[in-house]
Design a protein around this motif. Structure first.
Motif, PDB file in Angstrom:
ATOM      1  N   VAL A   1       0.645  -1.285   0.169  1.00 32.56           N
ATOM      2  CA  VAL A   1      -0.297  -0.092   0.276  1.00 32.56           C
ATOM      3  C   VAL A   1       0.542   1.483   0.025  1.00 32.56           C
ATOM      4  CG1 VAL A   1      -1.733   1.362   1.088  1.00 32.56           C
ATOM      5  CG2 VAL A   1      -1.609  -1.492   1.699  1.00 32.56           C
TER       6      VAL A   1
ATOM      7  N   VAL B   1       0.867   4.391   0.664  1.00 34.05           N
ATOM      8  CA  VAL B   1       0.667   5.142   2.045  1.00 34.05           C
ATOM      9  C   VAL B   1       1.313   7.265   2.439  1.00 34.05           C
ATOM     10  CG1 VAL B   1       0.354   5.315   4.875  1.00 34.05           C
ATOM     11  CG2 VAL B   1       0.314   3.211   3.163  1.00 34.05           C
TER      12      VAL B   1
ATOM     13  N   ASP C   1      -3.182   8.378   7.502  1.00 34.21           N
ATOM     14  CA  ASP C   1      -3.184   8.093   6.689  1.00 34.21           C
ATOM     15  C   ASP C   1      -1.950   6.922   7.110  1.00 34.21           C
ATOM     16  OD1 ASP C   1      -3.280  10.125   4.231  1.00 34.21           O
ATOM     17  OD2 ASP C   1      -1.558  11.089   5.646  1.00 34.21           O
TER      18      ASP C   1
ATOM     19  N   GLY D   1      -3.201   3.106   6.100  1.00 31.72           N
ATOM     20  CA  GLY D   1      -2.832   2.281   4.810  1.00 31.72           C
ATOM     21  C   GLY D   1      -2.421   0.831   5.362  1.00 31.72           C
TER      22      GLY D   1
ATOM     23  N   GLU E   1      -3.109   4.459  -0.260  1.00 34.91           N
ATOM     24  CA  GLU E   1      -4.382   5.277   0.308  1.00 34.91           C
ATOM     25  C   GLU E   1      -3.202   6.952   0.210  1.00 34.91           C
ATOM     26  OE1 GLU E   1      -4.134   7.609   3.577  1.00 34.91           O
ATOM     27  OE2 GLU E   1      -2.279   6.951   2.897  1.00 34.91           O
ATOM     28  N   TYR E   2      -2.720   7.051  -0.573  1.00 38.82           N
ATOM     29  CA  TYR E   2      -1.867   8.857  -0.074  1.00 38.82           C
ATOM     30  C   TYR E   2      -2.955   9.239  -1.981  1.00 38.82           C
ATOM     31  CZ  TYR E   2       1.189  11.922   0.764  1.00 38.82           C
ATOM     32  OH  TYR E   2       1.779  12.920   1.660  1.00 38.82           O
TER      33      TYR E   2
END
Lengths: 334, 353
Positions: B208, B210, B216, B220, B238-239
């Protein structure tokens, strides 16, 4: 000392400097005489005075919110004030580099005079030396100061539940000077907090006599370094609550860019106090009535967890230890 | 949107049925997991293994030895990010050399070093170009900028590295048992999510990308644990507010214009094919390696220093016998204790209870 040459870290207010003071300076000059506090407390005649000295080498010499001159006055006034003394007289020793503009020197002296007038102290003696071009950095100032101890300086012991108070925003001076030094174009709105603390401390001492168990101005090394001094070798720890810390958005932003924690950045108009829980709210209310205390608040408390350490309770609910800084990356902030 | 507290409580209470080991590739993540307190609320049985993601830490001694030798022999002014000042070289450090009189200037951007050179035409200014894909575009821009302005007394000493081949090398070495990867946010902003797909596709490991705020890190890590538990080797982002699938094409183009890819050595890992960046021939006039020939003394490692094993994810900082004793931030033996992104520095500063 393990080093054979002086490094920037020897002036950082952190571990290296403390080691040097202990193993070299006090050892040589006389451990029995050299007091370690911000000022020495001396018996003179029937009374007691506080006596201190401080040198200022900040670069740049003019920065948003002050000059090396106002910094020299306020820094020395504050070293006396946090010892519980009423600052009265200062000296002013100037080390000037050949080719310094007289107009700039005048500006610096004017800011010294203004700062002294506002703090209610008199500059009564001094000295001037000129060094060759390249042997100094425009101007260095040394100010010694004398204050009088009116009342009792015995302080009650710190205990669990006590509150930690600060009189406003954290890290402004260190970050403002850093931003100015590095011509960081996003630094508008960053202003040093350079200010005298004697009016504020005087007010709290008058209204709540004997209530201040500890106070210190968190200059070099910042808030975290002072708290480390408080907890060192003690049975208690100090918790700061991240959500309660007053930190300007600009300071936070620049700190992140520079990789500096605002809790370790210098302040020049802040006092950290530890007071009894029962009086804390009332003390903050009174502090807010003084200009230098307008943004005072409780930022943490003394407790049984992590004895001997200062730590931060983060927004996420985790804990992070705030160790003693080893060496500052900040060149000459005061 | 759940409250932060609720997110944190759910994360902390998560029950793992076995030990799970995840690797954060990026040095900033190493620090932020500690700084935000997220590591402190990890669920039971979750372990974070530090990866090779601190550019200062993976820079081999030979690089700094050479920089110092150039400073001595050719009398150049060394401009560098502050992180490098205290890193021990084989025999010295920039900080020590500065105390001995070498001119070392700390800058916050490579273009500042170009400015210093432009303002002082009588001196040579060499910038220590160390970093991953995050800083390489800025370093490339500085070189272009020097060329456009005709600042002939500016040069860079290339120590730039790229991260993807390093992660591949770690996976190929099969030394470390990692269940999944937390991938760097800043690097991915430049190279894009797609650059990492091989981790899931070829090695069957979930990962992932992140960000760096506390939410976060929690979100994440939760996403990665979900992937690990589902047994699904996929890559998630996630970012999304910063990182695109393709990355920043403009920045990639600038890097390609100025640098070419070479094999280079990483501390602790050895030579990794295609993991280094050097200046293209058309920028040779700014290449300190060519401009300032020197023969540095033979590099040597500090006895007992286990930074190399640490950067391969084989140990955690506290496993090193020097940690906190012979090696502390004020007197560091290895680079991982010096750099603000170094795992040892993070453990020393934040990780001791």
């Amino acid at each position: 000392m393990m080093e054979d040459k002086i490094l920037p870290g020897h002036g950082s207010g952190g571990k290296l400097m403390n080691e040097m003071i202990e193993t070299l300076i006090r050892e040589t000059l006389g451990r029995e005489n050299v007091q370690l506090d911000d000022a020495a407390i001396l018996n003179v005649g029937t009374g007691r005075i506080a006596f201190t000295t401080d040198s200022f080498t900040v670069s740049p010499v003019v920065f948003p919110g002050g000059t090396i001159g106002s910094l020299a006055v306020n820094g020395t006034v504050n070293d006396l004030a946090v010892m519980g003394a009423r600052p009265l007289y200062l000296s002013c020793a100037l080390i000037l580099e050949e080719s310094l503009e007289i107009a700039l020197l005048k500006d610096i002296l004017v800011s010294m005079r203004k700062a002294a007038d506002y703090a209610g102290v008199k500059i009564v003696t001094g000295d001037t030396k000129v060094v060759q071009k390249g042997k100094g950095d425009k101007i260095f100032i040394n100010t010694a100061g004398i204050g009088i101890l009116d009342g009792d300086v015995e302080r009650r012991p710190i205990e669990g539940g006590d509150a930690v108070i600060i009189n406003g925003y954290i890290g402004d001076h260190g970050i403002a000077v850093m931003a100015e030094r590095n011509r960081l174009s996003f630094s508008r709105g960053l202003v040093s907090d350079c200010a005298p603390l004697n009016h504020l401390i005087g007010r709290v001492s008058r209204d709540f006599p004997g209530s201040i168990k500890f106070m210190r101005d968190p200059t070099r090394g910042g808030v975290a370094s002072v708290l480390n001094e408080v907890v060192k070798g003690r049975e208690f720890g100090i918790k700061l609550v991240e959500g309660a810390l007053p930190i300007h958005g600009e300071v936070r932003g620049v700190s992140e860019m520079l990789g500096i924690d605002p809790l370790y950045a210098a302040n020049e108009g802040k006092v950290l106090m530890i007071v009894g829980r029962a009086e804390a709210e009332k003390i903050v209310k009174v502090m807010k009535e003084v200009p230098e205390g307008a943004y005072s608040r409780i930022i943490g408390e003394v407790g049984p967890d992590h004895p001997g350490k200062a730590y931060l309770e983060t927004a996420i609910g985790g804990r992070r230890i705030l160790p003693l800084l080893t060496e500052e990356q900040l060149p000459r902030i005061c | 949107m759940k409250s932060l507290k609720e997110m944190a409580d759910n994360f902390s209470a998560r029950v793992l049925t076995r030990d799970v080991r995840i690797m954060e590739v990026c040095g900033t993540h190493t620090t932020e997991f500690f700084r935000t307190g997220v590591k402190d609320i990890f669920p039971e049985r979750l372990y974070l293994v530090d990866g090779p993601g601190c550019p200062v830490c993976v820079t081999q001694n030979e690089y700094l030895d050479r920089a110092i030798e150039i400073g001595k022999v050719h009398g150049v002014v060394i401009a560098t990010f502050g992180d490098m000042i205290k890193v021990p070289s084989s025999y010295s450090s920039l900080g020590r050399e500065k105390a001995e009189g070498m001119r070392v200037e700390v800058v916050y951007s490579p273009v500042d070093a170009v400015d210093i050179a432009a303002e002082n035409p009588g001196i040579q200014v060499m910038f220590l170009s160390v970093g991953f894909e995050t800083t390489a575009p800025a370093e490339a821009i500085a070189v272009q900028n020097a060329k456009e302005r005709g600042v002939a007394n500016f040069s860079i000493l290339c120590g730039n590295k790229v991260t993807v081949p390093a992660v591949r090398a770690l996976l190929d070495a099969k030394e470390v048992n990692i269940d999944g990867f937390i991938l760097p946010g800043h690097v991915s902003a430049i190279i894009g999510v797609n650059a990492w797909r091989f981790i899931a596709d070829e090695y069957g490991k979930p990962c992932v990308v992140v960000g760096f705020e506390n939410h976060d890190l929690v979100k994440g890590t939760q996403m990665l644990l979900d992937l690990i538990e589902s047994g699904e080797p996929a890559i998630l982002n996630e970012y999304t507010r910063v990182v695109r699938d393709q990355g920043n094409l403009k920045a990639q183009e600038i890097m390609r214009d100025v640098f070419r890819v070479v094999d280079t050595e990483w501390r602790g890992i050895g030579t990794i094919p295609g993991s280094g960046l050097v200046l293209k021939d058309e920028f040779a006039e700014f290449d300190a390696l060519k401009k300032f020939p020197v023969t540095p003394p033979p590099p040597r490692e500090h006895p007992g220093c286990r930074c190399g094993d640490l950067l391969r994810g084989l140990i955690i900082p506290t496993d090193c016998p020097l940690f906190g004793k012979a090696c502390t931030p004020e007197r560091a033996v290895g680079p991982c204790m010096v750099s603000t992104e170094g795992p040892c520095s993070a453990y020393y500063k934040y990780g001791r209870k």
